[in-house]
Design an enzyme around this catalytic site. Structure first.
Site, PDB file in Angstrom:
ATOM      1  N   ALA A 112      -5.632   0.853  -1.882  1.00 36.64           N
ATOM      2  CA  ALA A 112      -4.555   0.681  -1.117  1.00 36.64           C
ATOM      3  C   ALA A 112      -3.070   0.612  -1.722  1.00 36.64           C
ATOM      4  O   ALA A 112      -3.104   0.067  -2.864  1.00 36.64           O
ATOM      5  CB  ALA A 112      -4.382  -0.691  -0.223  1.00 36.64           C
ATOM      6  N   PRO A 113      -1.933   1.138  -1.456  1.00 36.39           N
ATOM      7  CA  PRO A 113      -1.805   1.591  -0.061  1.00 36.39           C
ATOM      8  C   PRO A 113      -2.205   3.085  -0.024  1.00 36.39           C
ATOM      9  O   PRO A 113      -1.940   3.775   1.078  1.00 36.39           O
ATOM     10  CB  PRO A 113      -0.166   1.576   0.007  1.00 36.39           C
ATOM     11  CG  PRO A 113       0.420   1.359  -1.193  1.00 36.39           C
ATOM     12  CD  PRO A 113      -0.583   0.829  -2.024  1.00 36.39           C
ATOM     13  N   GLY A 114      -2.684   3.991  -1.222  1.00 34.28           N
ATOM     14  CA  GLY A 114      -3.207   5.221  -0.979  1.00 34.28           C
ATOM     15  C   GLY A 114      -2.167   6.282  -1.851  1.00 34.28           C
ATOM     16  O   GLY A 114      -2.853   7.441  -1.718  1.00 34.28           O
ATOM     17  N   GLY A 115      -1.436   5.728  -2.809  1.00 34.42           N
ATOM     18  CA  GLY A 115      -0.416   6.950  -3.332  1.00 34.42           C
ATOM     19  C   GLY A 115      -1.233   7.379  -4.314  1.00 34.42           C
ATOM     20  O   GLY A 115      -1.321   8.741  -4.335  1.00 34.42           O
ATOM     21  N   CYS A 231      -0.679  -1.251 -13.844  1.00 31.02           N
ATOM     22  CA  CYS A 231       0.797  -1.066 -13.945  1.00 31.02           C
ATOM     23  C   CYS A 231       1.346  -2.163 -14.770  1.00 31.02           C
ATOM     24  O   CYS A 231       2.327  -2.934 -14.277  1.00 31.02           O
ATOM     25  CB  CYS A 231       1.486  -1.014 -12.535  1.00 31.02           C
ATOM     26  SG  CYS A 231       1.102  -2.369 -11.504  1.00 31.02           S
TER      27      CYS A 231
END
Ligand SMILES: C[S@@+](CC[C@H](N)C(=O)[O-])C[C@H]1O[C@@H](n2cnc3c(N)ncnc32)[C@H](O)[C@@H]1O
Length: 430
Positions: A112-115, A231
Site C-alpha cells: 500500500a498504496p500500490g505505487g 525509503c
C-alpha cells in the site's frame, strides 16, 4: 528544515561531509513532482503529457512535471490513466525489466498504496501474476482501490501478514519487500516523518524488517529473487540488513547496470551492489534497493526451474488468505437489477458494448466523482449507462429518466466541494 541532531550526526558519519552536504541541500529544496502513465490504458503516441519537464530516465512511463497540479480534480487520475508517484520509486520498473525475463508469479508484500506494485506490473513480461499485499486493513483498502483503478487482470489484492502466506503454501518467483522503515527519505515530502524519527525507531525498524523477510522467505522459491527496498538512508535498515539476509537466509546479490548520468549511489559500507537514491544528487526522494537471489541447496537444485506464472492457484491456497480482489468486484444485485461495480468500468477488459455510453463534460465528471446524481440528455436509454470522459470509461449511473443515480463507490468519492475554474490539464489525447 530542522533535522534531528542524531540524524545529522549519524548520517554525516555514514556519508562523509561532501555527500551529506549534498543530501542536506537536497532535503531543503522543493520535492519534485512526477507521474507514471498506465501503459495498459494509454497507448503510446495517442496523447501528450502537459507541463512535462522531462521523462524519468529509469522508467519509460514516468514523467517529471514542472509544477504540482491539483491532481484530485483531474478525472483522469480517478480513471486510472496515470498515478502520482515520486520518481525514485519508479526504479522498480528498471530493476524488473533487467532481472525478470519470463512471466513470473510475484508477491509485493508491503504494497500500500500500490505505487511499486503497479509500476512493477507494467514492467513484468505479459502473463505474469501479481499478488499485491498489505497487512494494515485501512491501507489495504486504499491499495485495493488503486489496483482496481489500474484495471489489469491477473492481480490479486490481499490483506495479510507474511505468516499467512506461509500457511497458503504459495511459492513466488519474485518477492518485492518495500519494508516499513524509519522514513528518512520522506523528510522533505512529509514533515511528520521528522517528528517520528529517532535512533530507537531505526533500531526497531531494522529488527522488524529482518522479521518480515524471515517470515516470507519460505514463500520465495529457491533461485527466486527478493527485491528489498526502503525509503531511508541509514545503513542498518539497508546495507546491513541485506548483508544479513544474504548470510543468514542464504542469498546472492544480483546487480543491474546503471548509467552514471543517473547519479545513483552504491553501497556506503561494503562492495555489495545496492542502489541508493539521494535527494540533491539523484532526481527523486530517498530510496534504497537491492536484489538478492535465494540460494539453491543440493536438494532443490533444478527443482524450481519452472516459473510459477502458469501454475494453477488452488482454492485451498487462496482460502488461507484474505483476498480483497482479483479483477473487478462483482455486481451488486438489487431487486431485479445487477448494479455493476466501478471497478468493472475501469478494468482494461471491460466490454464497452455492455451498456449504452454517454460522454460527459468536466463539470459532470467531477459531480459524478463526488457521488452526485446527474441529469443526462432526454434520449439516453434507461437503466445502466456508462459515463465516458476523455475517451475512457469514467463509471456507471442508473438512469431513471428525470435523473441518473450515481453508482460511484462511497469510499472512493472526492470529498472536497471545490470546483476549479479550469480542469487540471495533465494528459491530452492527440
Ligand atoms: C514503504 S510502505 C510501502 C509503499 C508501497 N510499496 C508503494 O510503493 O506504494 C511500507 C508498507 O508496509 C506495511 N507494513 C507494515 N508492517 C508490515 C508487516 N509486518 N509486513 C508487511 N508489510 C507491513 C505498511 O503498512 C506500509 O503500507
Amino acid at each position: 528544515m530542522q533535522l534531528p541532531d542524531d540524524f545529522i550526526h549519524s548520517t554525516r558519519q555514514l556519508m562523509g561531509d561532501a555527500l551529506y552536504a549534498t543530501l542536506e541541500a537536497g532535503l531543503n529544496a522543493n520535492p519534485l513532482v512526477s507521474i507514471r502513465l498506465n501503459p495498459f490504458k494509454l497507448k503510446a503516441g495517442t496523447f501528450n503529457v502537459h507541463g512535462t519537464e522531462s521523462p524519468v530516465p529509469w522508467c519509460p512511463n514516468g514523467f517529471y512535471l514542472a509544477e504540482r497540479p491539483n491532481f484530485t480534480f483531474d478525472p483522469m487520475l480517478h480513471q486510472g490513466l496515470y498515478y502520482v508517484q515520486e520518481a525514485a520509486s519508479m526504479f522498480i520498473d528498471y530493476v524488473a525489466r533487467n532481472v525478470v525475463q519470463q512471466p513470473v508469479r510475484m508477491l509485493d508484500l508491503c504494497a500500500a498504496p500500490g505505487g511499486k506494485s503497479t509500476c512493477a506490473y507494467s514492467a513484468l513480461p505479459a502473463g505474469s501474476v501479481l499478488f499485491s499485499n498489505e497487512p494494515m486493513r485501512q491501507r489495504a483498502q486504499v491499495l485495493n482501490e488503486n489496483i482496481l483503478k489500474f484495471g489489469v487482470p491477473h492481480c490479486f489484492v490481499t490483506n495479510n501478514y507474511a505468516r499467512d502466506y506461509q500457511k497458503s503454501r504459495l511459492l513466488f518467483d519474485v518477492v518485492l519487500a518495500d519494508v516499513p522503515c524509519s522514513g528518512e527519505g520522506m523528510f522533505r515530502k512529509d514533515a511528520g516523518t521528522i517528528a517520528d524519527w529517532s535512533l530507537a525507531k531505526v533500531a526497531e525498524c531494522t529488527a522488524l524488517q529482518r522479521e518480515i523477510i524471515t517470515d516470507i522467505w519460505p514463500c520465495l522459491k529457491p533461485n527466486g529473487l527478493l527485491i528489498y527496498s526502503t525509503c531511508t538512508f541509514n545503513a542498518h535498515e539497508n546495507e546491513e540488513n541485506v548483508a544479513w539476509i544474504a548470510e543468514h537466509l542464504g542469498a546472492d546479490f544480483v546487480s543491474v547496470p546503471v548509467p552514471e548520468a543517473w547519479h545513483i549511489t552504491g553501497s556506503l559500507i561494503d562492495n555489495h551492489p545496492v542502489y541508493r537514491f539521494i535527494p540533491g544528487k539523484t532526481q527523486g526522494e530517498g530510496l534504497f534497493m537491492a536484489i538478492l537471489r535465494k540460494r539453491n541447496t543440493p536438494e532443490t537444485e533444478g527443482v524450481f526451474a519452472e516459473s510459477y506464472a502458469q501454475q494453477p492457484i488452488s482454492s485451498k491456497a487462496l482460502a488461507a488468505l484474505n483476498v480483497r480482489s482479483h479483477g473487478p468486484l462483482p455486481d451488486e444485485i438489487k431487486g431485479k437489477t445487477a448494479l455493476p461495480h466501478q471497478s468493472k468500468a475501469l478494468s482494461i477488459q471491460f466490454d464497452t458494448a455492455a451498456f449504452p455510453q454517454i460522454s460527459v463534460s468536466y463539470a459532470q465528471a467531477i459531480a459524478y466523482l463526488r457521488g452526485e446524481a446527474l441529469t443526462l440528455p432526454t434520449d439516453t436509454p434507461r437503466g445502466i449507462v456508462t459515463l465516458r470522459y476523455a475517451n475512457s470509461p469514467l463509471g456507471f449511473v442508473k438512469n431513471v429518466g428525470n435523473r441518473a443515480n450515481n453508482l460511484y463507490p462511497q469510499a472512493w468519492k472526492i470529498k472536497s466541494t471545490h470546483l476549479p475554474d479550469t480542469p487540471p490539464c495533465i494528459i491530452q489525447h492527440r
